[in-house]
Design an enzyme around this catalytic site. Structure first.
Site, PDB file in Angstrom:
ATOM      1  N   LEU A  83       0.812  -1.216   0.000  1.00  0.00           N
ATOM      2  CA  LEU A  83       0.000   0.000   0.000  1.00  0.00           C
ATOM      3  C   LEU A  83       0.847   1.268   0.000  1.00  0.00           C
ATOM      4  O   LEU A  83       0.430   2.297  -0.500  1.00  0.00           O
ATOM      5  CB  LEU A  83      -0.930   0.008   1.226  1.00  0.00           C
ATOM      6  CG  LEU A  83      -1.941  -1.139   1.313  1.00  0.00           C
ATOM      7  CD1 LEU A  83      -2.730  -1.028   2.604  1.00  0.00           C
ATOM      8  CD2 LEU A  83      -2.876  -1.136   0.112  1.00  0.00           C
ATOM      9  N   GLU A 118       5.094   3.022   1.353  1.00  0.00           N
ATOM     10  CA  GLU A 118       6.392   2.796   1.973  1.00  0.00           C
ATOM     11  C   GLU A 118       6.969   4.113   2.432  1.00  0.00           C
ATOM     12  O   GLU A 118       6.587   5.187   1.973  1.00  0.00           O
ATOM     13  CB  GLU A 118       7.352   2.106   1.009  1.00  0.00           C
ATOM     14  CG  GLU A 118       7.632   2.885  -0.259  1.00  0.00           C
ATOM     15  CD  GLU A 118       8.531   2.126  -1.214  1.00  0.00           C
ATOM     16  OE1 GLU A 118       9.416   1.392  -0.729  1.00  0.00           O
ATOM     17  OE2 GLU A 118       8.342   2.251  -2.432  1.00  0.00           O
ATOM     18  N   GLY A 119       7.872   4.012   3.396  1.00  0.00           N
ATOM     19  CA  GLY A 119       8.577   5.175   3.900  1.00  0.00           C
ATOM     20  C   GLY A 119      10.047   4.873   4.020  1.00  0.00           C
ATOM     21  O   GLY A 119      10.555   3.928   3.412  1.00  0.00           O
ATOM     22  N   GLN A 120      10.756   5.669   4.828  1.00  0.00           N
ATOM     23  CA  GLN A 120      12.205   5.532   4.897  1.00  0.00           C
ATOM     24  C   GLN A 120      12.609   4.219   5.553  1.00  0.00           C
ATOM     25  O   GLN A 120      13.580   3.584   5.147  1.00  0.00           O
ATOM     26  CB  GLN A 120      12.786   6.706   5.677  1.00  0.00           C
ATOM     27  CG  GLN A 120      14.311   6.689   5.746  1.00  0.00           C
ATOM     28  CD  GLN A 120      14.854   7.885   6.487  1.00  0.00           C
ATOM     29  OE1 GLN A 120      14.100   8.689   7.011  1.00  0.00           O
ATOM     30  NE2 GLN A 120      16.171   8.006   6.536  1.00  0.00           N
ATOM     31  N   PHE A 121      11.857   3.795   6.580  1.00  0.00           N
ATOM     32  CA  PHE A 121      12.278   2.625   7.341  1.00  0.00           C
ATOM     33  C   PHE A 121      11.275   1.476   7.307  1.00  0.00           C
ATOM     34  O   PHE A 121      11.482   0.471   7.969  1.00  0.00           O
ATOM     35  CB  PHE A 121      12.519   3.014   8.813  1.00  0.00           C
ATOM     36  CG  PHE A 121      13.621   4.010   8.980  1.00  0.00           C
ATOM     37  CD1 PHE A 121      14.905   3.716   8.555  1.00  0.00           C
ATOM     38  CD2 PHE A 121      13.370   5.242   9.541  1.00  0.00           C
ATOM     39  CE1 PHE A 121      15.927   4.635   8.700  1.00  0.00           C
ATOM     40  CE2 PHE A 121      14.395   6.160   9.699  1.00  0.00           C
ATOM     41  CZ  PHE A 121      15.673   5.862   9.278  1.00  0.00           C
ATOM     42  N   GLY A 122      10.193   1.611   6.590  1.00  0.00           N
ATOM     43  CA  GLY A 122       9.223   0.534   6.610  1.00  0.00           C
ATOM     44  C   GLY A 122       8.231   0.608   5.484  1.00  0.00           C
ATOM     45  O   GLY A 122       8.297   1.486   4.621  1.00  0.00           O
ATOM     46  N   ASP A 171      -0.708  15.851  11.492  1.00  0.00           N
ATOM     47  CA  ASP A 171      -0.875  15.647  10.038  1.00  0.00           C
ATOM     48  C   ASP A 171      -2.323  15.303   9.710  1.00  0.00           C
ATOM     49  O   ASP A 171      -2.594  14.387   8.941  1.00  0.00           O
ATOM     50  CB  ASP A 171       0.067  14.543   9.553  1.00  0.00           C
ATOM     51  CG  ASP A 171       0.199  14.524   8.023  1.00  0.00           C
ATOM     52  OD1 ASP A 171      -0.274  15.485   7.379  1.00  0.00           O
ATOM     53  OD2 ASP A 171       0.762  13.562   7.483  1.00  0.00           O
TER      54      ASP A 171
END
Length: 796
Positions: A503, A505-509, A651
């Protein structure tokens, strides 16, 4: 030769250089072909990033032309599928006129054989808004390599004006690809980042073929008026004397020109264009390449008036610069018309070009500027000192030159120290910007005082989260001394999670859509799952990457603890976890109807599945309005619950409000993990990404995030709902203008720009939004007050 003669010659030589520079028009793409620094390391490793990498030795820093370091190239992780969008991104450091791209595969001293047979280019001038490059015929795919070692050089027609560039390998079959890249061009010193103008028009003359004078390569918005982009007026291609002919092959008649017919613009008699620059500049002249084929009713403009704006959100200065051209009815040649701009300082120009005949056509517009006030008086003074040295009639005293330079450096250092002390004093007097300010008393030159309770920055734990967003900011005491026993969520058998789709993604997961076998039975009575009879259900799984830092791992566990404490029908629920072994996972509810932004934006104005009623006419039928109000109440209820726990979301937006199959809204934090919403965030290089269009002024300027700043974001979220998410907040402002606008809120002199009242929104509700955007924090409503104000208007 005497010293006087030498300095006279140098003087004349410098004047010739200055005159030659002033005579330059647009950049010539045929000569703007310099290597920009991938191969020779002028582009540093930190400026080269990628969407993924297979190994550390095939990271983006190894995607350099003619380099065999590491394992010989950049390679995205896994097999590249036709639907994938993997990319190598390069930050060129400043605006650049990009004309050529060179690519190679992974040769690795004859041990590699991976390459990209084709690729696409995406680019951005600000790192936020990304555009897709297409050639003059509308094709986006560029032919790549046929083997791993030979280089392929492709000219980019039209050229790209950008700072950031992404090279995206393209494949028709599942395969492994690797790339090495060099970029070619030159600096875009002109600094023009967008122009706006009426769309070009068709010329239809009896007995003659139709000519089209539209801006076919424009990369901004084109809705009867061009805005927010660049195109044929900045591509370096000068139109021919005969506008029906073009320098390009296989294009339509009139291609090289952007043109307008006088009577098609009403009774104005002029064409109005606006030009926006990357920074404030001191303009000396504007050069406009115009057609003058008067036998066909085309002439250069008769006059032009230009207004100047020092800042993007400032008013236009009232006094324009006006220039009358000398019309020429004897020479039909196209030509550059130079318009003196009298060294006026501005960041934006608005120019009105007045018709001299039936048609007016431009092929290029360029600007020349000197030093700007924004570059500090120190720099200007330094220039003056050097000019005194160069143009002196006496020979320079070599013994005094080092003293002069030393004095100059000392003056610069003293100025820097003074500026630093001023800023430091302001910071200390304002409590560092982190204490709750009494904003009714605050000015840039006064102290901030606080009598209200607050959480200081050092008392707040902000979780970056595996998906890249800040989930919640909470009092530090809630996450101290974290151990496994602090996590109330049950451990779910990892093997019963079946992967279905990524779905985000980010920097660590990453966030995955998974099928959880036996989850209803595992959770037992009191389960929040809607369908208890199913053997398996869909869930969202946040998973920490194996290469995550220790800090990210600790934050992940803290996020689990916080999530396990939340129990509200309008907050996403943590169902279970997998933390006894790596990778760490948390399992949350999956919302079948996606996020509220996508849900509303897909609703047409004519008919809406929100209700049985039609949304075409205003005011809305009561039940349709009730549907939107019901969504608003649910969000207010969830935020009221978070505020009762002293949780600050940071946010809140429709992208972070998810809907289940019953259209119940649950507040989450997945929005930033999706590339779809990357343009909603302003990326500060080397720091954070911030949803500035939803943020209160004190959050942007002072770094203060409180429940009151969440209330501000709630007002913007209401605005999104009642525009059916058809546009981004402050869509007519750039990110820089949004930030400048927050300064107007701070100064509170009545010049700040507010969001407009949405057509679907009742006046009483818009008044509630405006209360959320009050400059003074105590004047904003609480979430309890917002919930109580909205709830009576919903048909239960």
């Amino acid at each position: 030769m005497c010293w006087c003669d030498r300095w006279t010659i140098m003087h004349l030589f410098l004047l010739l250089i200055l005159q030659a520079t002033a005579a330059l028009g647009q950049i010539d793409p045929a000569h703007c072909r310099y290597a920009l620094g991938m191969e020779d390391n002028r582009i540093k490793d930190e400026a080269i990033t990628a969407s993924s990498q297979w190994y550390e030795t095939t990271g983006p820093q190894y995607g350099r032309f003619n380099s065999e370091e590491g394992d010989g190239a950049w390679c995205p992780k896994g097999q590249l599928e036709p639907s994938d969008t993997q990319y190598l991104q390069v930050d060129l450091g400043r605006l650049t006129f990009l004309t050529v791209v060179g690519t190679q595969g992974r040769y690795a001293r004859n041990s590699g054989n991976e390459y990209a047979r084709a690729y696409r280019l995406n680019y951005s001038r600000d790192g936020v808004l990304w555009k897709s490059w297409r050639n003059r015929l509308g094709n986006a795919v560029i032919e790549g390599n046929k083997n791993a070692y030979q280089s392929v050089i492709n000219d980019i027609h039209p050229p790209i004006i950008t700072r950031y560039i992404r090279v995206i390998p393209v494949t028709k079959l599942s395969t492994t690809v690797c790339m090495r890249v060099e970029l070619y061009g030159c600096l875009w010193d002109e600094g023009l980042i967008s122009y706006s103008a009426p769309e070009g028009q068709l010329m239809q003359q009896p007995g003659h073929p139709i000519a089209n004078f539209s801006d076919s390569t424009y990369d901004g918005v084109n809705e009867r008026r061009l805005s927010g982009g660049l195109g044929q007026l900045t591509d370096g291609v000068i139109g021919l004397d005969n506008f029906l002919q073009a320098r390009q092959y296989h294009v339509w008649r009139g291609y090289d020109y952007l043109g307008w017919r006088n009577d098609s613009l009403g009774t104005q008699g002029h064409v109005e264009m606006e030009f926006v620059f990357d920074r404030q500049r001191n303009f000396t002249s504007m050069k406009v390449h115009s057609n003058n084929m008067f036998s066909q009713g085309v002439k250069i403009f008769s006059s032009v008036s230009c207004w100047f704006k020092p800042r993007l959100i400032a008013a236009w200065e009232p006094e324009p610069v006006t220039f009358m051209t000398v019309l020429d009815d004897r020479n039909p040649s196209a030509r550059y018309v130079t318009v003196p701009l009298n060294r006026r300082t501005a960041k934006s120009l608005r120019c009105r070009f007045y018709f001299a005949d039936v048609w007016m056509m431009f092929s290029e517009v360029s600007f020349q500027s000197g030093n700007t006030h924004k570059h500090t008086h120190t720099f200007i003074s330094q220039q003056k000192i050097y000019l005194l040295i160069l143009f002196s009639s006496e020979p320079p005293d070599d013994g005094n030159t080092p003293i002069l330079i030393g004095c100059l450096v000392t003056i610069i250092l003293l100025l820097i120290i003074i500026i630093f002390l001023i800023l430091w004093c302001q910071c200390v007097s304002c409590g560092g910007g982190y204490a709750e300010p009494d904003v009714t008393q605050c000015t840039p030159h006064q102290c901030f005082h606080s009598n209200a309770p607050h959480y200081a920055e050092t008392d707040i734990v902000r979780l970056q989260g595996v998906t890249g967003s800040n989930m919640y900011a909470v009092p530090a005491l809630t996450v101290d001394s974290l151990t496994r026993k602090d996590i109330s969520a049950a451990e779910f058998p990892r093997q019963q999670l079946i992967f279905r789709e990524k779905l985000g993604e980010g920097q660590f997961g990453e966030v995955h859509l998974c099928e959880a076998e036996g989850l209803p039975e595992f959770l037992g009575e009191g389960s929040p799952l809607p369908d208890r009879d199913c053997l398996s259900v869909l869930v969202a799984v946040k998973q920490l990457r194996a290469d995550a830092t220790n800090q990210a791992r600790n934050d992940f566990l803290k996020e689990i603890k916080i999530m396990s404490r939340l129990n509200d029908p309008n907050i996403i629920r943590l169902l279970c976890v997998c933390v006894t072994s790596d990778p760490l996972c948390m399992v949350t509810e999956y919302m079948e109807n996606g996020d509220l932004n996508m849900f509303l934006s897909q609703r047409e104005i004519e008919t809406s599945s929100l209700s049985k009623h039609v949304l075409l006419f205003f005011p809305l039928p009561p039940s349709s309005l009730s549907d939107l109000l019901h969504m608003s109440v649910q969000i207010a209820s969830g935020m009221k619950y978070l505020a009762s726990l002293n949780f600050v979301h940071r946010d809140l937006a429709t992208r972070n409000c998810l809907l289940d199959r019953r259209l119940t809204i649950k507040i989450a934090d997945f929005g930033m993990s999706r590339n779809l919403y990357s343009s909603d965030y302003y990326r500060i290089q080397g720091r954070a990404v911030l949803p500035i269009r939803w943020m209160a002024w004190e959050s942007i300027l002072l770094g203060k995030f409180t429940t009151a700043s969440d209330v501000w974001a709630f007002g913007v979220t209401l605005w999104e709902i009642f525009t059916l998410c058809k546009e981004q907040p402050y869509s007519l402002l750039s990110d820089e203008q949004v930030i400048e606008n927050t300064g107007e809120f701070f100064r509170n002199q009545g010049r700040q720009i507010f969001l407009y009242a949405p057509p679907l929104c009742p006046p009483s509700l818009f008044e509630l939004m405006m209360r959320c955007w009050r400059r003074d924090i105590p004047d904003r409503p609480t979430f309890e007050g917002l919930y109580q104000a909205l709830r009576p208007h919903v048909n239960q």
